[in-house]
Write a protein that holds these residues in place. Structure first.
Motif, PDB file in Angstrom:
ATOM      1  N   LEU A   1     -10.541 -26.704  -1.008  1.00  0.00           N
ATOM      2  CA  LEU A   1     -10.221 -25.415  -1.612  1.00  0.00           C
ATOM      3  C   LEU A   1      -9.675 -25.629  -3.019  1.00  0.00           C
TER       4      LEU A   1
ATOM      5  N   GLU B   1      -9.493 -15.155  10.126  1.00  0.00           N
ATOM      6  CA  GLU B   1      -9.691 -16.604  10.240  1.00  0.00           C
ATOM      7  C   GLU B   1     -10.030 -17.205   8.873  1.00  0.00           C
ATOM      8  N   MET B   2     -10.893 -16.522   8.114  1.00  0.00           N
ATOM      9  CA  MET B   2     -11.273 -17.033   6.799  1.00  0.00           C
ATOM     10  C   MET B   2     -10.046 -17.142   5.889  1.00  0.00           C
TER      11      MET B   2
ATOM     12  N   LEU C   1     -10.638 -12.661  -2.321  1.00  0.00           N
ATOM     13  CA  LEU C   1     -10.238 -13.830  -3.112  1.00  0.00           C
ATOM     14  C   LEU C   1     -10.429 -13.571  -4.606  1.00  0.00           C
TER      15      LEU C   1
ATOM     16  N   ARG D   1      -7.776 -20.033   7.015  1.00  0.00           N
ATOM     17  CA  ARG D   1      -8.296 -21.347   6.630  1.00  0.00           C
ATOM     18  C   ARG D   1      -8.149 -21.568   5.126  1.00  0.00           C
ATOM     19  N   CYS D   2      -8.120 -20.477   4.413  1.00  0.00           N
ATOM     20  CA  CYS D   2      -8.006 -20.477   2.972  1.00  0.00           C
ATOM     21  C   CYS D   2      -6.558 -20.730   2.534  1.00  0.00           C
TER      22      CYS D   2
END
Lengths: 422, 422
Positions: free
Chosen positions: B68, B102-103, B314, B106-107
């Motif tokens: 990331l 979830e995204m 994002l 994880r980010c």
């Protein structure tokens, strides 16, 4: 686990009864208490759902297929149950492949073949699917663990290998040829191959295998900077990745083409970094800037690309909607380019040329069949005609099939190679 | 669990030594074998990863953030670590909301607030995220269990409630106002609200809350037949869902508008089916055929919509790329419509009109600031000018910010309401 613990309680009780000395009973009590503790702990351990013999459309909360079967009730899909007959091979179980595998598993696909040689790392946690406790497992083993918990009805085959090695490629080919799951199926043993790999060599190995086996496949990729991605449908008689290269610009392809597929695979020891960014790859970069690698795939992009890939897979398998020949995703601009390729009659790949030739040779028979179908339909239309005096001789032409999988619809750019449309 | 099992082995060994009769040793052996089996089984029980204090860009397999942080190294994002300062509220933890959660987890998002009142059912297994062993748990509890295993660095707040009840709405409002996570933050305590609900009432409750709190939010949805979806950015001064309704066609809105927000929420006892499919909803259906419900969300569509939603989240939070005002997805045709809305000066919602008025009143100050910025930049450009003789008086205008979040770029359809552009 709970069965094992229950049996232990029984064993301890029978041991207690066999003990001559009651002073030892306290040891048995202590052990029993431990087993009871473990039983409580075990309740948090995943319990797998049982298999479901037939897909049912019954709308109850306990039916894992009710909402998928609703697609049939709503007229989107004619026969959803057919999903159980299909085999899909997923090459690369990374940021896109693992999510595609989960989607197809939840969807109740018949059989999944998974290929990867890599292991799960904490650095993969930026993407969906793998969990921190799976670190160190092979991606194929971790995937089988998760997928069989989610849907035990799916037949999972796991191949922990590198398809770009000679042995890996041979196993890949023979696994695709294996028809034991559905012996009556025409062609190979799989209905579709999904390429979800992150490097050229693996893509070319999938391309070569599919060209040799006359196997339809889909390509996918996410750019290194994780801001764009693409999916692509490839039908051997129609196009392949080698078709993209014209002889005068593609030195890279000369390197591959001068070798047969096995040697090409062996020759893969070339430093991949030079292939990724070197000037030899200009044609690939020109064609598709997502074609590089996807080492840095980020969850959201991987999710979008996997979703687009699986939705096109479902459309292809279950025969609904329009299957995109190429669909890109530029996440910085929310722009989705589409295009279609025509086959390159000067393709540098021998297997591709063979498929093109077969297709051309079969053209008269195909045209005759299409004409017969049209005539039968015209006859049927005449029998129930509304206007007996059809002075303009209007007839119905079925072009939906062509439109579904061919990029010749309006608004889609068609690429011609060497100036010769096919 | 493994400690408990190890202690059991020791207990069994000491029991063996205390046994006078060696014939009983076989019972101990049997028990020991069972404990060993259990030890093997226990290895598959999740082990959580430890927290990571600072985000590092170090490229090692054990760094969950390395890929990331690479977005920063590649110049896509200026300061990726800022992700830890942001709070995102997700309303509806279903086919889209759970995947988006979830995204974002994880980010490495700072804090997630999750709202849902529903329980996990086997029928939800057609969609990503929930697992069969979570059946019966509330969606919020199941989500917290999974998300905290994936990334223990994220602060998770779980609200098991229905935001369309009076009490639920009050708790929703106060949780959005709570600034304890980042006291220095301007406005509310969250940076963005994501609406991932499957019914009108909940959408209108989110809309009302965001209008009242002047809170930017994003809308998402998947059509009932699971073939299309959309995401939408809503900024209270610029537009809201109520803005879509002109007074002469929208009886449904009159029903809402004649009540204040609390009453509107109380009034939700009206049979939802009549709202979903009744003629009163024509304007909504006209505006967006995805606006109905998403009870039948299918994995692939939910994955695409969640991915588009998170990617736009994002871009919005980390200030890169173009944030789409509206982005649709028609999966049958792989078509992605975009459009933008202008605010409706005749909006039926009082809070929306207040936000519009505030924006208009602040216009002179905003224009003055923009002018000062342009002049400063022009001065700086003059200082390092290439052409001293600027006879056409060309100056640099910074319109990138306007372009990033406003739908006035070329190719995007702008909707005007009641014929009056704002």
């Amino acid at each position: 686990m709970e069965v094992e613990l229950k049996d232990m309680i029984e064993d301890l009780e029978s041991l207690r009864q066999s003990l001559p000395d009651p002073s030892l009973h306290s040891s048995i009590d202590k052990l029993r208490l431990r087993v009871e503790n473990l039983t409580n702990m075990a309740k948090s351990v995943p319990v797998r759902r049982s298999k479901v013999k037939d897909m049912s459309a019954e709308v109850v909360d306990s039916n894992p297929y009710s909402r998928l079967m609703a697609l049939q009730r709503m007229g989107i899909v004619k026969n959803y149950e057919r999903i159980r007959e299909f085999s899909v091979a997923i090459v690369g179980v990374g940021g896109v492949g693992s999510v595609a595998a989960e989607m197809l598993t939840r969807c109740g696909i018949g059989r999944l073949l998974l290929y990867d040689y890599d292991k799960v790392e904490l650095a993969n946690m930026n993407r969906l699917f793998f969990r921190p406790e799976q670190v160190g497992m092979t991606k194929t083993d971790a995937a089988v663990q998760t997928l069989s918990d989610i849907n035990p009805d799916v037949v999972l085959e796991s191949y922990t290998l590198n398809i770009t090695t000679v042995q890996g490629f041979d196993t890949f080919m023979s696994s695709l040829r294996n028809k034991s799951f559905c012996p009556s199926k025409e062609g190979t043993g799989v209905d579709l191959v999904l390429s979800c790999v992150d490097n050229y060599e693996a893509r070319m190995a999938v391309n070569q295998a599919c060209n040799e086996l006359n196997q339809t496949w889909m390509e996918s990729g996410v750019s290194e900077d994780a801001v764009s991605g693409h999916i692509q449908l490839l039908i051997p008689w129609r196009n392949c990745l080698f078709c993209l290269c014209t002889s005068f610009v593609c030195v890279f392809i000369v390197y591959i083409d001068s070798l047969n597929h096995t040697s090409f695979v062996v020759a893969s020891g070339v430093d991949e970094r030079t292939l990724k960014r070197g000037s030899l790859c200009r044609i690939f970069t020109y064609y598709n800037d997502n074609f590089i690698t996807k080492k840095y795939t980020q969850h959201a992009i991987g999710g979008v690309v996997a979703g687009l890939l699986v939705q096109n897979t479902l459309k292809f398998l279950l025969n609904f909607g329009y299957v995109s020949p190429y669909l890109g995703y530029n996440s910085l601009k929310d722009y989705f380019p589409t295009m279609a390729m025509k086959p390159n009659p000067q393709c540098s790949n021998a297997a591709c040329l063979e498929r093109q030739e077969e297709y051309t040779l079969a053209k008269p028979a195909r045209d005759a069949a299409a004409k017969a179908k049209m005539e039968a339909e015209a006859l049927s239309a005449t029998e129930c005609q509304l206007h007996a005096d059809n002075e303009w001789n209007i007839s119905i032409v079925d072009d939906s099939e062509q439109d579904r999988m061919d990029g010749t619809s309006a608004g889609i750019l068609v690429f011609y190679f060497a100036g010769i449309p096919f």
